[in-house]
Design an enzyme around this catalytic site. Sequence first.
Site, PDB file in Angstrom:
ATOM      1  N   ASP A  39       0.905  -1.220  -0.076  1.00 53.45           N
ATOM      2  CA  ASP A  39      -0.148   0.029  -0.122  1.00 53.45           C
ATOM      3  C   ASP A  39       0.861   1.112  -0.021  1.00 53.45           C
ATOM      4  OD1 ASP A  39       0.088   1.064   3.174  1.00 53.45           O
ATOM      5  OD2 ASP A  39      -0.228  -1.142   2.975  1.00 53.45           O
ATOM      6  N   ASP A 128      -9.677   3.463   6.181  1.00 49.98           N
ATOM      7  CA  ASP A 128      -8.532   3.387   7.052  1.00 49.98           C
ATOM      8  C   ASP A 128      -8.941   4.164   8.127  1.00 49.98           C
ATOM      9  OD1 ASP A 128      -4.862   4.449   6.950  1.00 49.98           O
ATOM     10  OD2 ASP A 128      -6.001   3.392   8.587  1.00 49.98           O
ATOM     11  N   GLU A 130      -7.819   4.880  12.224  1.00 51.00           N
ATOM     12  CA  GLU A 130      -6.678   4.855  12.800  1.00 51.00           C
ATOM     13  C   GLU A 130      -6.906   5.732  14.216  1.00 51.00           C
ATOM     14  OE1 GLU A 130      -2.808   4.949  11.406  1.00 51.00           O
ATOM     15  OE2 GLU A 130      -3.434   3.977   9.414  1.00 51.00           O
TER      16      GLU A 130
END
Length: 644
Positions: A39, A128, A130
């Site tokens: 990625d 994503d 986080e």
Amino acid sequence: MHRRSSFCLLATALILNALGVWAAPHAPAAPAGMLAGIDVSHWQGGTIDWSKVAASGVSFAIAKASEGTSVVDPTYAENVAGASAAGIRIGAYHFAQPSTKVGEAAAEADHFVKIARNAAGDVLPALDIEHMNGLTTSQLQTWVAEWLSRVNARLGVRPMIYTSPGFWRGAMGDTSWFADHGYTVLWVAHWGVRSPTVPANDWGGHGWTYWQWTDCWHVQGISGCVDGDRYNGTDLVGGEIARLSVSVPGGGAVSGPRISCGAGATRCRRLADPGTSFSLTATPDEGGSFVGWSGRCGSAGTAATCTVTTTGRVRARATFGFPLTISKLGTGDGTISASPPGLSCGTTCEAVYPYGSSVTLTASPDSASGFGTWGRGCAGSVPTCTVGVGAPMGVSASFDAAVSLEEAGRGTRFGWGTARDPRAIGGSYLFDSRTGSSVSFAFTGGKVTWYTIDAPQMGKARVSIDGISHETFNGYAATVHVGVAHVFGHLGPGSHTITITALGSKSSSAIGTRVVVDAIRDAGVLRRSPKPRAGTWSRVSASGAGGGSHVVNSVPGATASLTFTGTGASWTTVLGPSMGRAQEWVDGSLVRTVDLSSPLRTYGAVRTISSLSDRTHVLRIVVTGRPGAHGTGTSVAVDGWMIR
């Protein structure tokens, strides 16, 4: 997947190396049964040589596309173009910046959808997550659910979730709600281990699909470290965006979840989750019919509904059709064939052809006919015609007969009905009741005897010998008398003909007008159930009939026949509520029973027998004495014959 400081990376490396679990930067790309990937984002810096990346064994790449509601990764477009050119599957992820602001999750989702390519064959889109950014676990769960739902609604694809075991357990409360509600693809970040820990009860039993196994992998074509990923399988089709393509050339529509094909939209597509099943329904336009499925739905055949599973690029095609109806007109006969095959017409026939088909029709007259003209959907006198199928269509072909006969023309013969009765001399007798119906018998010698039955239902008859009227008889009797003899003598030697004609009248006490022929005696010989030499049916004047009149009979068993040479014959009749059913026999075999009843009286109706061998035949029409579907009468009329 923000990059951490060099100090943090070095400290982490030293600790993991001391523990003996650090995945070395030059570790194998992926163990057996897995595919290697990376990625990337602007953190890689500089230009990536994607051809070298591909040569190093990388099968897929997931590139950062967006962050928050406005940030666009500056390398995203370049990464997508480079990876795609090198044959590496590419995907996109969004770096979440959750907040309590109303509509923030939807705004970030919209921003991602606007920036990311998310095409068929791409790696599934990813969220994503986080940071909590001050949200509670419940608030963060709601925010994530809203973002995922919004992207799903926009794309028709459920994104995967990128997270680490620790973050999911701590920030998201280790919830399995997402895995249980269709978000089954997990991209788990767990470095320095031989196998990742999967949160949320092994992600609802689905396990991991993508695993970020390291944040520092050295790959040819990229300067410095890059995140290393693995796909749990050897075929990325289970982790990429699927696409369902449906084509409908015309003539109907196909509907299903996010699918609406037809009404001018001949092709429609939708993105889908890998392995998802959809139900497609085919609906023909008015007057049409569904011909069948092909492509991935081929096994459904002609069923209106097909269930298709989207894995990779899936194509389905629905074919609709319309009937092409061929009618034969005129006094002749022949056949109409079609290319492509489907029609081979004797009388009137119909076949369904797919929408858009071009069908060439060929008219072939039989040996006793000639082709006339096309009508309705075709025109002209050339024996071939090509039509395009785009709606229900009718075409007529006219054939001209070679010979036309009046109802009592050459080769015709009419007979009375026959009734079985054990009291009769021969066990059966001939009878009729309509005005003008007659039956004639040949005999020899100077005397002839006509045996009849007198009864309450009997009417009046006139007897003629050799065309000269002799006497009128009344068959009425209060009780039944069998074997009643009427003798005619002093006729002179030689051959003679006796004709018995029903007058259609009766005495006031009688209940019918029936006239019976039970037997004939001449030259000392008794002929039981005698075969007549000739006969006629009752003639009725009608302005609509050919020549102003036709013949008719309603007695069960009465016959009208035509002996002809050719490949077919037609008889012209009358339709109406007083008409009943008739049988058509050819050469002693029953061909069909026709219903001549109709709500309205119609003259000139033609019934045709065709496709016979070119030789001598006998067409015989038999009155059944039964009414049809549109009336209570039992009559059968003959208004002419045609020979082909």
